[in-house]
Design a protein around this motif. Structure first.
Motif, short mmCIF file in Angstrom:
data_model
loop_
_atom_site.label_atom_id
_atom_site.label_comp_id
_atom_site.label_asym_id
_atom_site.label_seq_id
_atom_site.Cartn_x
_atom_site.Cartn_y
_atom_site.Cartn_z
N ALA A 38 0.84 -1.18 0.00
CA ALA A 38 0.00 0.00 0.00
C ALA A 38 0.88 1.23 0.00
CB ALA A 38 -0.90 0.01 1.25
N ALA A 39 0.36 2.33 -0.53
CA ALA A 39 1.15 3.57 -0.61
C ALA A 39 1.61 3.97 0.77
CB ALA A 39 0.28 4.68 -1.21
N GLY A 40 2.86 4.44 0.83
CA GLY A 40 3.42 4.84 2.10
C GLY A 40 4.16 3.74 2.80
N GLY A 41 4.17 2.54 2.21
CA GLY A 41 5.00 1.46 2.75
C GLY A 41 4.25 0.46 3.59
N ASP A 64 -10.17 9.16 0.51
CA ASP A 64 -9.68 7.79 0.65
C ASP A 64 -8.36 7.75 1.43
OD1 ASP A 64 -7.47 8.17 -1.10
OD2 ASP A 64 -8.70 7.73 -2.84
N THR A 65 -7.95 6.56 1.78
CA THR A 65 -6.78 6.41 2.64
C THR A 65 -5.48 6.81 1.94
OG1 THR A 65 -6.66 4.09 1.99
CG2 THR A 65 -7.81 4.59 4.03
N VAL A 66 -5.41 6.59 0.65
CA VAL A 66 -4.19 6.96 -0.08
C VAL A 66 -4.04 8.47 -0.12
CG1 VAL A 66 -3.03 6.89 -2.34
CG2 VAL A 66 -4.16 4.84 -1.44
N ALA A 67 -5.16 9.19 -0.23
CA ALA A 67 -5.07 10.65 -0.23
C ALA A 67 -4.42 11.16 1.05
CB ALA A 67 -6.47 11.26 -0.40
N VAL A 106 -2.24 9.53 2.90
CA VAL A 106 -0.81 9.21 2.81
C VAL A 106 -0.09 10.22 1.92
CG1 VAL A 106 0.84 7.49 1.97
CG2 VAL A 106 -1.17 6.75 3.26
N VAL A 107 -0.71 10.56 0.80
CA VAL A 107 -0.10 11.51 -0.12
C VAL A 107 0.07 12.87 0.54
CG1 VAL A 107 -0.53 12.85 -2.23
CG2 VAL A 107 -0.87 10.36 -2.23
N ARG A 108 -0.94 13.32 1.29
CA ARG A 108 -0.84 14.61 1.97
C ARG A 108 0.31 14.60 2.98
NH1 ARG A 108 -6.57 14.37 1.69
NH2 ARG A 108 -6.70 13.50 3.79
N GLN A 109 0.50 13.47 3.66
CA GLN A 109 1.59 13.38 4.62
C GLN A 109 2.95 13.47 3.94
OE1 GLN A 109 0.55 9.66 6.43
NE2 GLN A 109 -0.86 10.57 7.91
N TRP A 110 3.11 12.77 2.80
CA TRP A 110 4.36 12.85 2.06
C TRP A 110 4.61 14.25 1.52
CZ3 TRP A 110 8.19 10.01 2.87
CH2 TRP A 110 8.09 8.63 3.08
N GLN A 111 3.55 14.89 1.07
CA GLN A 111 3.71 16.25 0.54
C GLN A 111 4.11 17.23 1.63
OE1 GLN A 111 -0.12 16.79 -1.33
NE2 GLN A 111 0.62 16.08 -3.33
N ALA A 112 3.68 16.96 2.86
CA ALA A 112 4.09 17.81 3.98
C ALA A 112 5.57 17.61 4.30
CB ALA A 112 3.23 17.52 5.21
N VAL A 113 6.05 16.38 4.16
CA VAL A 113 7.45 16.08 4.45
C VAL A 113 8.34 16.54 3.30
CG1 VAL A 113 9.10 14.21 4.86
CG2 VAL A 113 6.84 14.13 5.92
N HIS A 114 7.88 16.29 2.06
CA HIS A 114 8.64 16.67 0.86
C HIS A 114 7.72 17.48 -0.06
CE1 HIS A 114 12.12 14.18 1.80
NE2 HIS A 114 11.31 13.16 2.05
N GLY A 128 8.08 19.37 -2.55
CA GLY A 128 8.34 19.38 -3.98
C GLY A 128 8.23 18.03 -4.65
N LEU A 129 7.83 17.01 -3.89
CA LEU A 129 7.80 15.65 -4.42
C LEU A 129 6.58 15.44 -5.32
CD1 LEU A 129 9.64 13.15 -3.89
CD2 LEU A 129 7.88 12.36 -2.30
N ASP A 130 6.80 14.82 -6.47
CA ASP A 130 5.70 14.48 -7.38
C ASP A 130 5.08 13.17 -6.91
OD1 ASP A 130 3.92 13.97 -9.38
OD2 ASP A 130 5.42 13.64 -10.95
N THR A 131 3.90 13.24 -6.32
CA THR A 131 3.24 12.05 -5.77
C THR A 131 2.23 11.44 -6.75
OG1 THR A 131 1.56 13.46 -4.74
CG2 THR A 131 3.47 12.86 -3.40
N GLY A 132 2.24 11.92 -8.01
CA GLY A 132 1.29 11.41 -8.99
C GLY A 132 1.31 9.90 -9.13
N PRO A 133 2.49 9.27 -9.29
CA PRO A 133 2.51 7.81 -9.42
C PRO A 133 1.93 7.11 -8.19
CG PRO A 133 4.57 8.74 -10.17
CD PRO A 133 3.82 9.86 -9.53
N MET A 134 2.22 7.63 -7.00
CA MET A 134 1.69 7.03 -5.78
C MET A 134 0.17 7.09 -5.76
SD MET A 134 2.50 8.15 -1.85
CE MET A 134 4.26 7.97 -2.09
N GLU A 135 -0.39 8.17 -6.28
CA GLU A 135 -1.84 8.33 -6.26
C GLU A 135 -2.52 7.29 -7.14
OE1 GLU A 135 -3.28 12.40 -6.51
OE2 GLU A 135 -1.27 13.11 -6.09
N ILE A 136 -1.84 6.80 -8.16
CA ILE A 136 -2.41 5.76 -9.02
C ILE A 136 -2.06 4.37 -8.49
CG2 ILE A 136 -2.37 4.75 -11.33
CD1 ILE A 136 -1.78 7.57 -12.40
N ILE A 137 -0.76 4.10 -8.35
CA ILE A 137 -0.34 2.75 -7.95
C ILE A 137 -0.79 2.45 -6.53
CG2 ILE A 137 1.67 1.28 -7.53
CD1 ILE A 137 3.03 2.71 -9.87
#
Length: 209
Positions: free
Chosen positions: A11-14, A45-48, A50-58, A60-69
């Motif tokens: 799952a996204a985020g490990g 959803d739960t992935v959203a 996770v994505v928000r948490q990664w965007q807060a940490v990084h 400038g990170l492109d989380t597009g692939p994570m949002e799909i996969i």
């Protein structure tokens, strides 16, 4: 089908793909709480999260692939956890049904290796399941007249009747699982997933060869 792939999915985020939903949480996410707004569903959803948490940490990170996969993996994990009621009543697991279904839909005998490719499973897993299905009288084995190391598998009459009896009920169950999406949405999703799968099969297949 493809349980080996789902077992490896993360799952996204490990987090593990088979991780259970949070207690009291709708396994499909929070889509029901936001009406029919697709943007709201993506945000809920739960992935959203996770994505928000990664965007807060990084930031400038492109989380597009994570949002799909991440969403594909999460959906696969939840579908793995879901109870396939018609199969359960027949005493079959999804991987066992996939083997029976492959023999039924191809309409001819298959070797264990061919069944492994048809069901995206390992050879060892197929061998184990075939032993169980043979003992239940659903599959029968025929030796190759030219090579004793090769076996040919086919459905027995009981196996064929079981598959034909279960399939309509199983499709009705899966229709209910997807009922949150209307017909055009399901068609669009199927087309997009088909395009992605064809690309991945080509790229990853070439890497493995």
């Amino acid at each position: 089908m493809g349980e080996d792939l789902a077992d490896r999915a993360q799952a996204a985020g490990g987090g593990p793909a088979g991780e259970a939903p949070e207690p009291g949480r709708d396994p499909a996410g929070d889509a029901s709480a936001v009406g029919g707004d697709p943007v709201g569903r993506r945000q809920g959803d739960t992935v959203a999260a996770v994505v928000r948490q990664w965007q807060a940490v990084h930031p400038g990170l492109d989380t597009g692939p994570m949002e799909i996969i991440g969403r594909i993996n999460r959906c696969a994990a939840l579908l793995q956890q879901a109870e396939d009621a018609p199969l359960r009543r027949a005493g079959l697991s999804r991987p066992e049904f996939d083997l029976l279904g492959a023999l039924r839909r191809t309409g001819h005998e298959l070797t264990p290796g061919e069944l492994a490719r048809e069901t995206f499973s390992s050879g060892a897993a197929v061998t184990k399941r075939l032993k169980q299905l043979t003992e239940r009288g659903l599959v029968e084995r025929r030796g190759d007249t030219r090579d004793r190391r090769v076996a040919h598998l086919r459905l027995t009459d009981a196996g064929r009747e079981l598959v034909d009896g279960i399939l309509p009920a199983q499709l009705a169950y899966e229709t209910a699982v997807l009922s949150g999406l209307d017909g055009p949405e399901q068609g669009e999703l199927a087309a997009l997933l088909g395009e992605l799968l064809a690309q991945l099969e080509g790229r990853l297949g070439a890497l493995r060869s």
